[in-house]
Design an enzyme around this catalytic site. Sequence first.
Site, PDB file in Angstrom:
ATOM      1  N   ARG A  98      38.792  27.896  24.951  1.00 25.16           N
ATOM      2  CA  ARG A  98      39.280  29.210  25.395  1.00 25.16           C
ATOM      3  C   ARG A  98      38.914  30.285  24.387  1.00 25.16           C
ATOM      4  O   ARG A  98      38.763  30.034  23.206  1.00 25.16           O
ATOM      5  CB  ARG A  98      40.808  29.195  25.549  1.00 25.16           C
ATOM      6  CG  ARG A  98      41.341  28.332  26.690  1.00 25.16           C
ATOM      7  CD  ARG A  98      42.858  28.462  26.744  1.00 25.16           C
ATOM      8  NE  ARG A  98      43.441  27.881  27.933  1.00 25.16           N
ATOM      9  CZ  ARG A  98      43.918  26.640  28.010  1.00 25.16           C
ATOM     10  NH1 ARG A  98      43.843  25.846  26.963  1.00 25.16           N
ATOM     11  NH2 ARG A  98      44.438  26.196  29.137  1.00 25.16           N
ATOM     12  N   GLY A 107      42.188  37.355  31.114  1.00 24.23           N
ATOM     13  CA  GLY A 107      41.227  37.116  32.183  1.00 24.23           C
ATOM     14  C   GLY A 107      39.863  37.729  31.977  1.00 24.23           C
ATOM     15  O   GLY A 107      38.974  37.567  32.801  1.00 24.23           O
ATOM     16  N   MET A 109      37.661  37.176  29.428  1.00 19.34           N
ATOM     17  CA  MET A 109      36.638  36.278  28.899  1.00 19.34           C
ATOM     18  C   MET A 109      36.837  34.886  29.491  1.00 19.34           C
ATOM     19  O   MET A 109      37.718  34.664  30.314  1.00 19.34           O
ATOM     20  CB  MET A 109      36.698  36.279  27.369  1.00 19.34           C
ATOM     21  CG  MET A 109      36.224  37.602  26.783  1.00 19.34           C
ATOM     22  SD  MET A 109      36.389  37.668  24.998  1.00 19.34           S
ATOM     23  CE  MET A 109      38.157  37.730  24.800  1.00 19.34           C
ATOM     24  N   HIS A 485      46.384  37.375  38.465  1.00 15.10           N
ATOM     25  CA  HIS A 485      45.498  38.322  37.785  1.00 15.10           C
ATOM     26  C   HIS A 485      45.866  39.762  38.154  1.00 15.10           C
ATOM     27  O   HIS A 485      45.990  40.636  37.291  1.00 15.10           O
ATOM     28  CB  HIS A 485      44.041  38.035  38.157  1.00 15.10           C
ATOM     29  CG  HIS A 485      43.080  39.025  37.594  1.00 15.10           C
ATOM     30  ND1 HIS A 485      42.680  40.150  38.293  1.00 15.10           N
ATOM     31  CD2 HIS A 485      42.458  39.090  36.400  1.00 15.10           C
ATOM     32  CE1 HIS A 485      41.855  40.854  37.543  1.00 15.10           C
ATOM     33  NE2 HIS A 485      41.697  40.235  36.390  1.00 15.10           N
ATOM     34  N   CYS A 860      44.878  73.121  19.723  1.00 18.57           N
ATOM     35  CA  CYS A 860      45.192  73.373  21.133  1.00 18.57           C
ATOM     36  C   CYS A 860      44.128  72.835  22.081  1.00 18.57           C
ATOM     37  O   CYS A 860      44.155  73.125  23.272  1.00 18.57           O
ATOM     38  CB  CYS A 860      45.405  74.863  21.378  1.00 18.57           C
ATOM     39  SG  CYS A 860      43.952  75.874  21.037  1.00 18.57           S
ATOM     40  N   TYR A 880      51.762  71.869  14.201  1.00 21.78           N
ATOM     41  CA  TYR A 880      51.993  71.464  15.593  1.00 21.78           C
ATOM     42  C   TYR A 880      50.695  71.023  16.257  1.00 21.78           C
ATOM     43  O   TYR A 880      49.593  71.311  15.771  1.00 21.78           O
ATOM     44  CB  TYR A 880      52.609  72.612  16.409  1.00 21.78           C
ATOM     45  CG  TYR A 880      51.679  73.776  16.641  1.00 21.78           C
ATOM     46  CD1 TYR A 880      50.807  73.803  17.730  1.00 21.78           C
ATOM     47  CD2 TYR A 880      51.674  74.865  15.779  1.00 21.78           C
ATOM     48  CE1 TYR A 880      49.940  74.852  17.950  1.00 21.78           C
ATOM     49  CE2 TYR A 880      50.813  75.940  15.988  1.00 21.78           C
ATOM     50  CZ  TYR A 880      49.944  75.930  17.073  1.00 21.78           C
ATOM     51  OH  TYR A 880      49.083  76.976  17.287  1.00 21.78           O
TER      52      TYR A 880
END
Length: 901
Positions: A98, A107, A109, A485, A860, A880
């Site tokens: 695995r 899921g 690989m 899945h 911004c 900010y």
Amino acid sequence: MNKKRVYSFGNGNAEGKADMKNLLGGKGANLAEMNLIGVPVPPGFTITTEVCTEYNELGKKPVVELLKPEVEAAIHNIERLTSTKFGDAQNPLLVSVRSGARASMPGMMDTILNLGLNDEAVAGIAKKSGNEWFAWDSYRRFVQMYGDVVLGMKTESKDEIDPFEKIMEAVKEVKGINLDTELTVEDLKDLVKRFKKAVKEQTGKDFPTSAWDQLWGAIIAVFDSWQNTRAIYYRRLNNIPDEWGTAVNVQAMVFGNMGNTSATGVAFTRDAATGENLFNGEYLINAQGEDVVAGVRTPQEITLEGSRRWANLQNIPENERATKYPSLEETMPVLFKELNSVQQKLEDHYKDMQDMEFTIQEGKLWLLQTRNGKRTGAAMVKIAMDLLREKTIDEKTALLRLEPNKLDELLHPVFDSVAIRSANVLAKGLPASPGAATGQIVFFADEAGNYENSILVRIETSPEDLEGMNVARGILTARGGMTSHAAVVARGMGKCCVSGAGSLRVNYKTRTVTIGDITLNEGDWISLNGSTGEVYEDKVMTRKPDMSGDFGLIMEMSDKFTRMNVRTNADTPKDAKTAREYGAKGIGLCRTEHMFFEGSRIKAMREMILASTTTGRKKALAKLLPYQREDFEGILEAMAGYGVTIRLLDPPLHEFVPHQLATQKELADEMGISLDMVKAKVAELEEFNPMLGHRGCRLGNTYPEITEMQARAIIEAALNLKSKGIDARPEIMVPLVGTIKEFEIQAEIIHKTAKKVFEERNDSIHYQVGTMIEIPRAALTADLIAREADFFSFGTNDLTQMTFGYSRDDAGSFLPIYINKGILKNDPFQVLDQDGVGLLVKMGTEKGRSAKPDLKVGICGEHGGEPSSVEFCHNVGMNYVSCSPFRVPIARLAAAQAAIR
């Protein structure tokens, strides 16, 4: 000293541990850790992630030579612990191979089970186990998996099913059976022959019989799967670096398909969809792990409570469900008790919700994996707060557990409670991933983008469907349980998903789905309730979500730790109010040009542009003044008590004039001038590169009357609010400054206008004048500009554009290719380029504060709501960040996490 590439574990001992995830991958590190804390784990070994990197650099042959001595020694260690022999015909060691990356990639690989089987070994296994059916069932699974993963038999065509599945379905049809468990030993033997024949026909080679050849083929296949399409896409989606690589985990097989005393399953220590503290999961008797997640058989719930909540057995009467699909608690009470004890031990040890895979082999429990479980945004918040209330973790840990971007799932609409009562329920499945989704049906993942809102409808999903699942608004499957899945991936993405809706009959050829006597076609509208599992006909109205409860507590905790405020980008009072509800403390960018396009405003704007004299321009601007003043009043009032940064007119004037002949003629008639005059002015305004042309402060310095009108509107709006007792705090921002002189001229106009208004009104308010640092030269000369400016706001959209030399409007044609080729790690317009653009931001901040230590600095651009960019802004020392209203909570959490780290 030679570098160690293989780490063994088994029988309570391990060469690795949990904090070695970077080297051993998440799975390998946790397998080692479970050994160390006394959880039953089949023995095995982990090949490190570094070897994957070596493989990608050196290729197969050199890496196999490097690995060979350590892998052989590790296999011998498993042989010793299991009293078996790898490649032996009488007493064979069978292993699983695995993948295991640092970050969970469910899921994405490849996996191979039952490796080591051949025609001789299958006979040995049959004799040793006394179970010929189990031996041949394991063999046909191995040939299919190995053929698909290592030998490349799996088809990529959406119109063709897997060649092995095609053979399997043909055999079942002839036999008149539905389930794999109904196949006889002779059927299984026949399938193995057919499978091997298919391998020979398609690849031109015989199926490998040597266990060692099989092992090296599987190890290399796992390394190769790091670069498969779905894995690459998943990494892009989740910001997982390509250079991490995957580990390879090789373990002695334990078998859940040895009869009715064997089983396999997936379990969660808490509900991954809602966060409820409920041990839950699914299992199958006489099966292997892939059967549960693939949805080929209807899984059964682990606990009695789970069965009552999630039973996906709509066609079976309630009173029959317990007898036909009993829970693990009922079928194997002793094993359930042991599993329940293990899950609590694992959660207590890791202090987080765990996702576990387990196998029961003839009455013995084995854990194959544990990891921090994927969860929805709602579950993420609840689990963190519950663990905090249980005193398992502290406030800082609770905040660091949260993924800022997943908060987005909690900020979007849910179904309206009134509309949902009258909605027609077509079907019911499992509430696999909560939320509401309305869209048009598509049946193939690569067609999910055919509609603006799509619902992907599949019999079952597979990793190949990942991209389409991400594009779709929701996912509906006919098969599969809560751990299928579709369910796991949807929860990870925050997508609404209903799985296991057994009454659906999906026909890919005709592109229809039939539910009872109703047939729906591709493009028909349906709605999904991922919180109840219900599927509704047509569209269903939605409403805003509830922001109180644990979500509110998370935000309060975030504000407790953060050192940086979060503002919003808002151009209307409505957006400002929404952002304030989400906790925004001011506006970091109000774009005034957005106010000129409505109704009669655009006429006055065009009149100003077409005017040939200052007097004519001022006359037109006088018509715009009341509109501007009204808009500013609404926005300043919505954000009362907080600073509101208002950017003066920024885009080039050609954006406001008509380019269609009919509209030009209409304008000429309205203004009483000739069509030719309008055409001439439009042509005069046309620029080769308008983004670098006559715009921003260049407009204000060319036509000072524009700046004068806007400054008057802002100051008058603030004074009007002051007269009503409302605390308005305007911050006037000059855009696109590149030289100190550009700013000085604009600031002088603003201050003169303000002084004049104050004298007219015999009153005053406090205001600030600052600039947007969006040109590289401004960042380089920021110390000069800061002597005159009250604040800096970094406009990273344009700063990125000018630093890279990429047009935001045109970069889409090559940026995806650059990212796929690794030239860029991320789209720099989405994730701040910290090495280049970020260096200018850092330099500009430092230079600005060297001239004015108390200079207020913010950002911004779109980066203001992206978590890694927010952390960068915190580290630079900004006051900010500013982002769109719906990203304010994300930025608040990211800012708190940055402060904690």
